[in-house]
Scaffold this motif. Structure first.
Motif, PDB file in Angstrom:
ATOM      1  N   LEU A 245     -25.965  -7.878  28.584  1.00 34.36           N
ATOM      2  CA  LEU A 245     -26.340  -7.634  26.971  1.00 34.36           C
ATOM      3  C   LEU A 245     -25.358  -7.016  26.543  1.00 34.36           C
ATOM      4  O   LEU A 245     -24.709  -7.519  25.286  1.00 34.36           O
ATOM      5  CB  LEU A 245     -27.606  -6.977  27.004  1.00 34.36           C
ATOM      6  N   THR A 246     -24.910  -5.915  26.851  1.00 31.19           N
ATOM      7  CA  THR A 246     -23.817  -5.246  26.403  1.00 31.19           C
ATOM      8  C   THR A 246     -22.497  -6.092  26.101  1.00 31.19           C
ATOM      9  O   THR A 246     -22.080  -5.952  24.907  1.00 31.19           O
ATOM     10  CB  THR A 246     -23.341  -3.838  27.297  1.00 31.19           C
TER      11      THR A 246
ATOM     12  N   ARG B  13     -29.408  -5.837  31.016  1.00 31.79           N
ATOM     13  CA  ARG B  13     -28.838  -4.856  29.820  1.00 31.79           C
ATOM     14  C   ARG B  13     -27.324  -4.880  30.173  1.00 31.79           C
ATOM     15  O   ARG B  13     -26.665  -4.817  29.160  1.00 31.79           O
ATOM     16  CB  ARG B  13     -29.518  -3.598  30.288  1.00 31.79           C
ATOM     17  N   LYS B  14     -26.840  -5.049  31.349  1.00 33.93           N
ATOM     18  CA  LYS B  14     -25.355  -5.102  31.606  1.00 33.93           C
ATOM     19  C   LYS B  14     -24.674  -6.035  30.776  1.00 33.93           C
ATOM     20  O   LYS B  14     -23.817  -6.220  29.940  1.00 33.93           O
ATOM     21  CB  LYS B  14     -25.014  -4.902  32.911  1.00 33.93           C
TER      22      LYS B  14
ATOM     23  N   GLN C 159     -33.536  -6.249  35.470  1.00 37.56           N
ATOM     24  CA  GLN C 159     -33.213  -5.676  34.289  1.00 37.56           C
ATOM     25  C   GLN C 159     -31.965  -4.925  33.863  1.00 37.56           C
ATOM     26  O   GLN C 159     -31.312  -5.057  32.853  1.00 37.56           O
ATOM     27  CB  GLN C 159     -34.382  -4.660  33.998  1.00 37.56           C
ATOM     28  N   ASN C 160     -31.366  -4.495  35.097  1.00 38.37           N
ATOM     29  CA  ASN C 160     -30.350  -3.949  35.018  1.00 38.37           C
ATOM     30  C   ASN C 160     -29.104  -4.780  34.689  1.00 38.37           C
ATOM     31  O   ASN C 160     -28.256  -4.541  34.122  1.00 38.37           O
ATOM     32  CB  ASN C 160     -29.747  -3.132  36.424  1.00 38.37           C
TER      33      ASN C 160
ATOM     34  N   ARG D 276     -36.138 -10.791  28.288  1.00 31.06           N
ATOM     35  CA  ARG D 276     -35.235 -10.159  27.335  1.00 31.06           C
ATOM     36  C   ARG D 276     -33.663 -10.345  27.655  1.00 31.06           C
ATOM     37  O   ARG D 276     -33.295  -9.979  28.969  1.00 31.06           O
ATOM     38  CB  ARG D 276     -35.304  -8.725  27.285  1.00 31.06           C
TER      39      ARG D 276
END
Ligand code: ADP
Length: 464
Positions: free
Chosen positions: A248-249, A245-246, A241-242, A412
């Motif tokens: 994603l940014t 998310r990274k 997830q980490n 996601r």
């Protein structure tokens, strides 16, 4: 110190063993001595019977009471420890032997020693008993015999040793068991506490942000095995997830930057009068606004899913018509991209569902099919009634999904390295939304894919 699991389990183990040893000792002691008393009482009865037989036998030698008869009785060891008074038929005492020998004293001593907690009937020393029996010869009464003794029975030194021996064995057994219990307690508590200590260490690492941990999952205790597996899984998914998310940014900023810079350059050129406004340029601007809108919409969807605000309103939907309409809307884009659009859609298939959300499922998968297709490739859409379920298959012969990515494509913000390199755009949430919608309808979605050969998405609906 005793707050530690290891100390606690050792103490608990020891306490349980002590209680067990105590109960076993007490029960063994009581039952053994009950049996012992019964045995001794029977022995006593046998001895009394032997005395009567002795007297009757001695009388039978001369068939009268005389010195020889009485001497025979007097020297017999059978009467040891008993007071004997023999009376003839008239009731005159013809023999009297007081129990004044040392046996009597010894008996008293022994019974006193045993009285301390070992036997139920602790008053045996004060219990002097006398029994009077008739003596017969040839069925004719020849007198009486009075037998006196300290009750309920006589105890010899051997019997005292026997009882002491049993008590000592129980005591040694108990001490030995306690020693074994301490050693085993420490050993077992070690077995129990070690995995927990390891798991605690691992979760502390996770708490401090160190997600790169992997505990050994081999453990004979199923619960520990499952717990270790969960911790490993937790660390792994947190790490993923980490990473997502990274990613994603950077993806989102990239996704935003492209349309924004196009919008900026176009609007600046128009505002500065460098470009004349025309339909084509306005179309570009509109498409970029549309792209931005789509991205924001997708992000809102994900936020709704994460906040459990995802709801569907079901109605009877003509799935055949819905799919055909979507296919028609896509036709132009396919022609432009030189990708063939093939269909085999059975007519009049209905399911219970949310029309808008179902549209989104197919639009997302079909546009992925187009996006990841090679020029001259195809996307094939099929709708079939399989009796137990309705099956929608969307297949392409595009770039395919690498094996190591398949498990993650519904996560996601997940995008495979390849798709990122293709600069096709996308935020990696399309399939997350698809899966959420399908599952909210009680359906399932599966994917088969081979890198370089293509992908096949299969959606099953059960609610008609
Ligand atoms: P995206 O917005 O990146 O398309 P999705 O959630 O729709 O996000 O898809 C996630 C990832 O799954 C894609 O980035 C791509 O790597 C892979 N993928 C999805 N559909 C296909 C397909 N038909 N062919 C190849 N790869 C696909």
């Amino acid at each position: 110190m005793f707050q530690r699991l290891k100390a606690r389990t050792t103490i608990m183990f020891l306490a349980t063993t002590l209680v067990a040893i105590f109960l076993v000792s007490i029960i063994a002691n009581i039952t053994i001595f009950q049996k012992f008393n019964m045995y001794m009482e029977e022995e006593q009865e046998d001895k009394i019977k032997s005395i009567i037989e002795l007297v009757e036998y001695a009388y039978s030698l001369d068939k009268q009471w005389n010195r020889r008869v009485l001497e025979n009785i007097d020297v017999s060891p059978v009467i040891n420890g008993f007071d004997i008074v023999i009376r003839d038929i008239r009731g005159d005492v013809i023999y009297n032997q007081d129990m004044t020998n040392s046996m009597m004293e010894m008996h008293r001593r022994m019974m006193g020693g045993m009285g301390h907690g070992m036997m139920d009937d602790t008053n045996t020393t004060d219990d002097y008993r006398t029994e009077i029996h008739k003596v017969f010869f040839n069925d004719k009464k020849i007198g009486t015999i009075e037998i006196g003794y300290e009750g309920p029975f006589m105890i010899s030194e051997r019997e005292v040793d026997f009882t002491k021996g049993i008590n000592m064995s129980i005591l040694y057994g108990a001490l030995f068991s306690i020693a074994v219990a301490v050693i085993m307690g420490i050993y077992f508590s070690d077995i129990l506490s070690k995995p927990i200590i390891n798991i605690t260490k691992a979760s502390n690492k996770i708490r401090n942000g160190n997600l790169n941990i992997k505990l050994k999952e081999e453990n004979k205790i199923i619960e520990f095995k499952e717990l270790t597996y969960s911790i490993n899984h937790l660390a792994k998914s947190l790490e993923e997830q980490n990473m997502f998310r990274k990613q994603l940014t950077s993806d989102i900023s990239h996704e935003l930057r492209t349309p924004l810079s196009i919008l900026q350059s176009h609007t600046e050129a128009l505002a500065d009068g460098i470009w004349e406004p025309n339909i084509e340029r306005m179309e570009v601007i509109r498409n970029e606004v549309y792209r931005l809108n789509k991205l924001v919409e997708q992000l809102k969807y994900v936020a709704d899913i994460e906040n459990h605000k995802f709801e569907i309103t079901k109605e009877s939907v003509n799935l055949s018509k819905l799919l055909m309409d979507i296919v028609e809307n896509f036709r132009y884009q396919f022609v432009r991209s030189n990708v063939e659009l093939k269909t085999d859609i059975d007519e009049e298939i209905y399911i219970m569902g949310d029309r808008d959300k179902l549209s989104q499922v197919f639009i997302n998968i079909i546009s992925n099919g187009l996006k990841f297709s090679k020029e001259g490739g195809f996307v094939y859409i099929e709708l079939k009634d399989k009796k137990n379920y309705i099956l929608v298959t969307i297949e392409d012969n595009g770039i395919g999904i690498p094996e190591e990515d398949i498990d993650y494509i519904f996560e996601r913000f997940y995008r495979s390295e390849k798709s990122r390199n293709r600069k096709t755009g996308g935020s990696g949430v399309g399939l997350t939304i698809v899966k959420t919608i399908v599952e909210a309808h009680g359906g399932t979605i599966d994917v088969e894919s081979k890198e370089g050969q293509g992908s096949k998405f299969m959606i099953k609906y059960y609610d008609r």
